[in-house]
Design a protein around this motif. Structure first.
Motif, PDB file in Angstrom:
ATOM      1  N   UNK A 139       0.765  -1.130  -0.193  1.00 59.87           N
ATOM      2  CA  UNK A 139       0.319  -0.180   0.014  1.00 59.87           C
ATOM      3  C   UNK A 139       0.904   1.353  -0.183  1.00 59.87           C
ATOM      4  N   UNK A 140       0.586   2.240  -0.897  1.00 62.32           N
ATOM      5  CA  UNK A 140       1.322   3.486  -0.948  1.00 62.32           C
ATOM      6  C   UNK A 140       0.291   4.471  -0.674  1.00 62.32           C
ATOM      7  N   UNK A 141      -0.145   4.707   0.751  1.00 63.15           N
ATOM      8  CA  UNK A 141      -0.902   5.878   1.005  1.00 63.15           C
ATOM      9  C   UNK A 141      -0.164   7.129   1.091  1.00 63.15           C
ATOM     10  N   UNK A 142       0.969   6.986   0.812  1.00 60.87           N
ATOM     11  CA  UNK A 142       1.845   8.232   0.885  1.00 60.87           C
ATOM     12  C   UNK A 142       1.878   8.940  -0.305  1.00 60.87           C
ATOM     13  N   UNK A 143       1.454   8.313  -1.422  1.00 59.89           N
ATOM     14  CA  UNK A 143       1.295   8.727  -2.827  1.00 59.89           C
ATOM     15  C   UNK A 143       0.097   9.444  -3.207  1.00 59.89           C
ATOM     16  N   UNK A 144      -0.033  10.588  -3.923  1.00 58.61           N
ATOM     17  CA  UNK A 144      -1.344  11.317  -4.320  1.00 58.61           C
ATOM     18  C   UNK A 144      -2.135  10.422  -5.073  1.00 58.61           C
ATOM     19  N   UNK A 145      -1.652   9.388  -6.016  1.00 59.81           N
ATOM     20  CA  UNK A 145      -2.447   8.596  -6.800  1.00 59.81           C
ATOM     21  C   UNK A 145      -2.185   7.057  -6.357  1.00 59.81           C
ATOM     22  N   UNK A 146      -1.717   7.091  -5.114  1.00 60.31           N
ATOM     23  CA  UNK A 146      -1.614   5.446  -4.389  1.00 60.31           C
ATOM     24  C   UNK A 146      -1.030   4.489  -5.283  1.00 60.31           C
ATOM     25  N   UNK A 147      -0.123   5.251  -5.850  1.00 57.92           N
ATOM     26  CA  UNK A 147       0.916   4.428  -6.902  1.00 57.92           C
ATOM     27  C   UNK A 147       0.009   3.604  -8.079  1.00 57.92           C
ATOM     28  N   UNK A 149      -1.670 -11.545 -17.564  1.00 58.08           N
ATOM     29  CA  UNK A 149      -1.147 -10.509 -16.240  1.00 58.08           C
ATOM     30  C   UNK A 149      -2.336 -10.731 -15.229  1.00 58.08           C
ATOM     31  N   UNK A 150      -2.140 -11.253 -14.197  1.00 57.29           N
ATOM     32  CA  UNK A 150      -3.133 -10.983 -12.907  1.00 57.29           C
ATOM     33  C   UNK A 150      -2.664  -9.614 -12.289  1.00 57.29           C
ATOM     34  N   UNK A 151      -3.624  -8.674 -12.047  1.00 58.79           N
ATOM     35  CA  UNK A 151      -3.308  -7.532 -11.057  1.00 58.79           C
ATOM     36  C   UNK A 151      -3.841  -7.759  -9.474  1.00 58.79           C
ATOM     37  N   UNK A 152      -3.010  -8.158  -8.649  1.00 61.24           N
ATOM     38  CA  UNK A 152      -3.508  -8.100  -7.329  1.00 61.24           C
ATOM     39  C   UNK A 152      -3.325  -6.965  -6.746  1.00 61.24           C
ATOM     40  N   UNK A 153      -4.434  -6.110  -6.576  1.00 61.75           N
ATOM     41  CA  UNK A 153      -4.240  -4.713  -6.295  1.00 61.75           C
ATOM     42  C   UNK A 153      -4.609  -4.347  -4.586  1.00 61.75           C
ATOM     43  N   UNK A 154      -3.909  -3.367  -4.033  1.00 64.20           N
ATOM     44  CA  UNK A 154      -4.311  -2.710  -2.885  1.00 64.20           C
ATOM     45  C   UNK A 154      -5.694  -2.003  -3.156  1.00 64.20           C
ATOM     46  N   UNK A 155      -6.260  -1.221  -2.084  1.00 70.96           N
ATOM     47  CA  UNK A 155      -7.574  -0.741  -2.275  1.00 70.96           C
ATOM     48  C   UNK A 155      -7.606   0.476  -2.921  1.00 70.96           C
ATOM     49  N   UNK A 156      -6.238   1.275  -2.970  1.00 67.75           N
ATOM     50  CA  UNK A 156      -6.145   2.681  -3.449  1.00 67.75           C
ATOM     51  C   UNK A 156      -7.183   3.425  -2.720  1.00 67.75           C
ATOM     52  N   UNK A 157      -7.338   3.374  -1.632  1.00 70.86           N
ATOM     53  CA  UNK A 157      -8.402   4.083  -0.803  1.00 70.86           C
ATOM     54  C   UNK A 157      -9.629   4.310  -1.282  1.00 70.86           C
ATOM     55  N   UNK A 158     -10.128   3.659  -2.206  1.00 66.95           N
ATOM     56  CA  UNK A 158     -11.466   3.738  -3.224  1.00 66.95           C
ATOM     57  C   UNK A 158     -11.232   4.681  -3.997  1.00 66.95           C
ATOM     58  N   UNK A 159     -10.117   5.428  -4.428  1.00 64.21           N
ATOM     59  CA  UNK A 159     -10.158   6.461  -5.205  1.00 64.21           C
ATOM     60  C   UNK A 159     -10.452   5.929  -6.627  1.00 64.21           C
ATOM     61  N   UNK A 160     -11.440   6.714  -7.264  1.00 63.01           N
ATOM     62  CA  UNK A 160     -12.029   5.957  -8.618  1.00 63.01           C
ATOM     63  C   UNK A 160     -11.080   6.154  -9.766  1.00 63.01           C
ATOM     64  N   UNK A 161     -10.366   7.212  -9.726  1.00 62.17           N
ATOM     65  CA  UNK A 161      -9.501   7.370 -11.022  1.00 62.17           C
ATOM     66  C   UNK A 161      -8.284   6.294 -10.918  1.00 62.17           C
ATOM     67  N   UNK A 162      -7.839   5.974  -9.557  1.00 63.73           N
ATOM     68  CA  UNK A 162      -6.911   5.075  -9.595  1.00 63.73           C
ATOM     69  C   UNK A 162      -7.588   3.650  -9.981  1.00 63.73           C
ATOM     70  N   UNK A 163      -8.637   3.273  -9.411  1.00 68.12           N
ATOM     71  CA  UNK A 163      -9.085   2.020  -9.766  1.00 68.12           C
ATOM     72  C   UNK A 163      -9.606   1.868 -11.295  1.00 68.12           C
ATOM     73  N   UNK A 164      -9.990   2.941 -11.912  1.00 69.55           N
ATOM     74  CA  UNK A 164     -10.301   2.939 -13.413  1.00 69.55           C
ATOM     75  C   UNK A 164      -8.904   2.801 -14.408  1.00 69.55           C
ATOM     76  N   UNK A 165      -7.651   3.181 -13.627  1.00 70.94           N
ATOM     77  CA  UNK A 165      -6.888   3.069 -14.594  1.00 70.94           C
ATOM     78  C   UNK A 165      -6.474   1.455 -14.614  1.00 70.94           C
ATOM     79  N   UNK A 166      -6.545   0.767 -13.465  1.00 69.33           N
ATOM     80  CA  UNK A 166      -6.384  -0.711 -13.319  1.00 69.33           C
ATOM     81  C   UNK A 166      -7.431  -1.547 -14.181  1.00 69.33           C
TER      82      UNK A 166
END
Length: 271
Positions: free
Chosen positions: A98-106, A126-143
């Motif tokens: 988890x990278x909660x320190x980053x604006x885009x959560x990585x 590719x299987x992407x096993x992701x963190x929750x990105x704090x639920x940020x919709x832009x981050x989730x959409x990128x994945x």
């Protein structure tokens, strides 16, 4: 009874380890003290962990280091892609701390890594096993719109124990993330047992996951990484894992891996 693990063989793992060391990439195999490292390395497979090996959260069961994370390595996407090419992998799992320190959560680094892997390894799944990105919709959409073939996010434990074991995470948020992912690609999650949950709580969690659109599930035994981590409350028998496997299929999951040493990335290509 605590499951027994075969000690890693230097001869067996040397080839894979040499490639990993050559490119200076991280694998969850080492960082999380995975019990299947010998078997997976013998098969020439590995789960790559990007964005460093220090997590910003403090889950009480996890063996990954916690603290102040490192600066992002901008060369990491290409290094991971080249390591995969040299290892001749046809199926890879990418995960991260988890990278909660980053604006885009990585999430941008995640996207770059996935696209670079596909650029250099066109046929690799590719299987992407992701963190929750704090639920940020832009981050989730990128994945969700990336070139990943499968999206995964681990629920880990039942609702009652979630805050105790994962104080900076949310059971409800994890379900929302999985539901979002399921609208785009095959979606997978993982449940760890042995924390003190009961059968009814496991069943309810499986139903919640299935209702969120998750079609693949892994169920494995919690093994305490160190005396400082959360204690094991119960070791499930082989027969009990078979019962959980049948339960998951009866609820509606399309693919299930359930066993003492099963982890979220264990035989992911065959799942």
């Amino acid at each position: 009874m605590k499951p027994k693990v075969t000690a890693p063989s230097k001869e067996v793992i040397s080839t894979t380890k040499n490639i990993i060391d050559k490119y200076g990439v991280n694998t969850v195999c080492y960082s999380s003290k995975c019990p299947n490292i010998s078997e997976c390395f013998a098969r020439g497979t590995a789960t790559f962990m990007i964005l460093g090996n220090i997590c910003t959260r403090n889950c009480r069961f996890c063996g990954v280091n916690k603290g102040k994370p490192q600066k992002i390595n901008e060369a990491e996407p290409e290094k991971v892609a080249n390591a995969i090419k040299e290892m001749k992998l046809k199926y890879v799992i990418i995960t991260s701390v988890d990278r909660d320190d980053l604006e885009d959560f990585g999430s941008i680094h995640w996207h770059r890594t996935i696209e670079k892997i596909k650029e250099i390894n066109l046929e690799t799944k590719i299987e992407a096993l992701t963190p929750d990105f704090r639920g940020d919709i832009e981050a989730l959409s990128l994945l969700a719109t990336s070139s990943a073939d499968k999206l995964a996010h681990n629920i880990e434990t039942v609702k009652r124990l979630h805050k105790k074991l994962k104080p900076k995470s949310s059971y409800e948020l994890s379900l929302k993330i999985l539901e979002f992912y399921s609208k785009y690609k095959i979606t997978k999650s993982s449940l760890i047992v042995g924390f003190g949950e009961d059968f009814e709580e496991i069943e309810k969690t499986l139903i919640d996951l299935q209702n969120a659109g998750v079609s693949q599930i892994t169920i494995g035994q919690y093994l305490r990484p160190s005396p400082h981590h959360y204690p094991v409350k119960k070791y499930y028998s082989h027969e009990e894992f078979k019962i959980l496997e049948k339960l998951a299929y009866s609820i509606g999951f399309e693919a299930v891996a359930s066993g003492e040493l099963v982890r979220s990335s264990y035989y992911a290509d065959k799942l």
